[in-house]
Design an enzyme around this catalytic site. Sequence first.
Site, PDB file in Angstrom:
ATOM      1  N   SER A  43      22.364  41.038  62.812  1.00 44.36           N
ATOM      2  CA  SER A  43      22.493  40.883  61.366  1.00 44.36           C
ATOM      3  C   SER A  43      23.742  40.055  61.048  1.00 44.36           C
ATOM      4  CB  SER A  43      22.585  42.260  60.704  1.00 44.36           C
ATOM      5  OG  SER A  43      23.738  42.940  61.167  1.00 44.36           O
ATOM      6  N   TYR A  44      23.922  39.746  59.780  1.00 42.23           N
ATOM      7  CA  TYR A  44      25.057  38.927  59.348  1.00 42.23           C
ATOM      8  C   TYR A  44      26.366  39.572  59.812  1.00 42.23           C
ATOM      9  CZ  TYR A  44      27.926  36.041  56.286  1.00 42.23           C
ATOM     10  OH  TYR A  44      28.860  35.162  55.796  1.00 42.23           O
ATOM     11  N   PRO A  45      27.189  38.827  60.593  1.00 37.87           N
ATOM     12  CA  PRO A  45      28.370  39.444  61.207  1.00 37.87           C
ATOM     13  C   PRO A  45      29.616  39.538  60.322  1.00 37.87           C
ATOM     14  CG  PRO A  45      28.140  37.206  61.975  1.00 37.87           C
ATOM     15  CD  PRO A  45      26.960  37.477  61.088  1.00 37.87           C
TER      16      PRO A  45
END
Length: 156
Positions: free
Chosen positions: A93-95
């Site tokens: 997922s978006y880090p």
Amino acid sequence: KIKVTYRSNDGVTEFSWRRVRVFLQVVCQIFHDKCMENPLATVVSKTSRHKSKWRPLPLDTVEFEKLASRKLRINAKETMRIAEKLYTQGYISYPRTETNVFPSSLDLNAVVGKQTHDPQWGAFASGILQQPGGADPRRGSKTDNAHPPIHPTKYT
């Protein structure tokens, strides 16, 4: 230092003397001679303590960078470069998130379920799904309501 190691099919157990060290050579020699005289021992008492280990909090960016630095010796800049690459390839997922609370709309059992076929950690993932409540992580206290904590999005 007095330490006894017992090996069996169940594993290895180490026993140590409460005083930790023996400073007199004569005393140490007496203990050694007694042990060599009769190599069999009798356990007269045993004490143990239950130790609980908390489940980790979901990863936000700062904790992700700390973990990569501590465990993998990767600096923050390199950690984020790798994370961005994994994100653009669809693996995580978006880090860049300050959230450590998963939204209730995210099906974590499905996320963990994708990992069950792996030969290295698949059994661990299956064990998580078999627990009462399934994949139910510890809840953090930070949420920016923009992105969920960092988590895998697919298996390859």
